[in-house]
Scaffold this motif. Structure first.
Motif, PDB file in Angstrom:
ATOM      1  N   VAL A   1       0.839  -1.203   0.000  1.00  0.00           N
ATOM      2  CA  VAL A   1       0.000   0.000   0.000  1.00  0.00           C
ATOM      3  C   VAL A   1       0.877   1.258   0.000  1.00  0.00           C
ATOM      4  O   VAL A   1       0.637   2.204  -0.767  1.00  0.00           O
ATOM      5  CB  VAL A   1      -0.947  -0.003   1.223  1.00  0.00           C
ATOM      6  CG1 VAL A   1      -1.659   1.329   1.369  1.00  0.00           C
ATOM      7  CG2 VAL A   1      -1.962  -1.141   1.100  1.00  0.00           C
ATOM      8  N   ALA A   2       1.923   1.249   0.815  1.00  0.00           N
ATOM      9  CA  ALA A   2       2.812   2.413   0.896  1.00  0.00           C
ATOM     10  C   ALA A   2       3.557   2.635  -0.427  1.00  0.00           C
ATOM     11  O   ALA A   2       3.717   3.774  -0.868  1.00  0.00           O
ATOM     12  CB  ALA A   2       3.804   2.232   2.037  1.00  0.00           C
ATOM     13  N   GLY A   3       3.990   1.557  -1.072  1.00  0.00           N
ATOM     14  CA  GLY A   3       4.679   1.665  -2.363  1.00  0.00           C
ATOM     15  C   GLY A   3       3.769   2.259  -3.424  1.00  0.00           C
ATOM     16  O   GLY A   3       4.185   3.047  -4.275  1.00  0.00           O
ATOM     17  N   ARG A   4       2.494   1.876  -3.358  1.00  0.00           N
ATOM     18  CA  ARG A   4       1.510   2.393  -4.305  1.00  0.00           C
ATOM     19  C   ARG A   4       1.262   3.885  -4.063  1.00  0.00           C
ATOM     20  O   ARG A   4       1.179   4.671  -5.014  1.00  0.00           O
ATOM     21  CB  ARG A   4       0.208   1.607  -4.128  1.00  0.00           C
ATOM     22  CG  ARG A   4      -0.821   1.936  -5.157  1.00  0.00           C
ATOM     23  CD  ARG A   4      -1.954   0.928  -5.106  1.00  0.00           C
ATOM     24  NE  ARG A   4      -2.774   1.047  -6.291  1.00  0.00           N
ATOM     25  CZ  ARG A   4      -3.647   0.128  -6.683  1.00  0.00           C
ATOM     26  NH1 ARG A   4      -3.786  -0.968  -5.995  1.00  0.00           N
ATOM     27  NH2 ARG A   4      -4.355   0.311  -7.767  1.00  0.00           N
ATOM     28  N   MET A   5       1.162   4.285  -2.796  1.00  0.00           N
ATOM     29  CA  MET A   5       0.870   5.688  -2.471  1.00  0.00           C
ATOM     30  C   MET A   5       2.076   6.592  -2.704  1.00  0.00           C
ATOM     31  O   MET A   5       1.947   7.681  -3.265  1.00  0.00           O
ATOM     32  CB  MET A   5       0.424   5.798  -1.002  1.00  0.00           C
ATOM     33  CG  MET A   5      -0.930   5.153  -0.747  1.00  0.00           C
ATOM     34  SD  MET A   5      -1.620   5.546   0.886  1.00  0.00           S
ATOM     35  CE  MET A   5      -0.239   5.383   1.963  1.00  0.00           C
ATOM     36  N   LEU A   6       3.256   6.162  -2.288  1.00  0.00           N
ATOM     37  CA  LEU A   6       4.426   7.051  -2.284  1.00  0.00           C
ATOM     38  C   LEU A   6       5.258   6.953  -3.560  1.00  0.00           C
ATOM     39  O   LEU A   6       5.936   7.903  -3.931  1.00  0.00           O
ATOM     40  CB  LEU A   6       5.305   6.756  -1.066  1.00  0.00           C
ATOM     41  CG  LEU A   6       4.634   7.020   0.296  1.00  0.00           C
ATOM     42  CD1 LEU A   6       5.530   6.577   1.439  1.00  0.00           C
ATOM     43  CD2 LEU A   6       4.283   8.495   0.444  1.00  0.00           C
TER      44      LEU A   6
END
Lengths: 130, 119
Positions: free
Chosen positions: B87-92
């Protein structure tokens, strides 16, 4: 790029697996577990903790090289092939019991990594996709 | 599960996710160069040090955790971390997710969870 990922992840999993085995050997050496200086000294007196650190450094160099190209989400997931290899070694080295859930979980992990590998191959055949 | 095990588990999730994203930021910074020059350029930026700091914290947490639970149970941690990092890789980092790639990541996370629960 496929060769880069294949070799990279293979080297990474070897380092990661050895590191975890060394951590367990360190923890066994430092028995009983206590939150004090004596426990820390027992940890530091174990040769295995230094093997674990060496493996961590090797894994770190491999990981930073992989991350230059690999997206973090799928790469981090794929690095969990380590779980399957650590399970296998926990039986062989430590005589731990592996039951049906561990076997089912291992199959799911491998299936997931196969999906990731196929999705990377598809991305390569379409030049626009990155 | 005792309170100390839960606290060690939560600390591991936070440190792992923060560390992995820091390493990704370090590895894709602009104008890094090749080989040793790449490592020198990464060392001049804060991200690799933030990631390494998180990793050292994680190292201590992991050793303490393994003193309390068997190695096979310790892997239960990983299932939540995988989703958090995805999720963090997708957002950032705006990482793209084909259905097959998402399925692969979720299968790995489920597999790790099943291994942990069964331990």
């Amino acid at each position: 790029m496929r060769r880069f990922y294949l070799i990279g992840f293979l080297v990474l999993v070897c380092f990661d697996t050895l590191a975890q085995v060394c951590f367990k050997l360190t923890a066994n050496h430092a028995m009983p577990p206590e939150a004090n200086l004596a426990w820390l000294l027992r940890v530091m007196s174990s040769p295995w903790v230094y093997c674990a650190i060496a493996c961590y450094i090797g894994a770190f160099v491999t990981w930073m090289t992989l991350l230059e190209h690999a997206p973090i989400g799928p790469a981090f997931a794929a690095s969990h092939l380590e779980v399957v290899s650590v399970l296998a070694l926990s039986v062989v080295v430590f005589g731990e019991h592996v039951g049906a859930p561990q076997l089912i979980g291992s199959v799911l992990i491998i299936a997931g990594i196969v999906c990731l590998a196929i999705s990377e191959t598809e991305g390569e055949s379409a030049p626009a996709a990155h | 599960m005792s309170t100390i095990i839960v606290l060690l588990w939560l600390a591991n999730i936070v440190l792992d996710t923060f560390g992995q994203l820091s390493f990704k930021a370090a590895a894709v910074a602009p104008d890094l160069g090749e080989g040793l020059a790449r490592w020198r350029a990464m060392a001049r930026r804060p991200w690799i040090w933030l990631g390494a700091g998180a990793y050292i914290g994680e190292f201590v947490v992991w050793l303490a955790f393994l003193s309390l639970v068997p190695l096979s149970q310790g892997v239960l941690l990983g299932s939540i971390n995988i989703v958090a990092v995805m999720v963090a890789g997708r957002m950032l980092f705006a990482e793209k997710f084909s259905p097959l790639r998402t399925l692969g990541i979720l299968l790995v996370a489920c597999g790790v969870a099943v291994v942990g629960i069964g331990g």
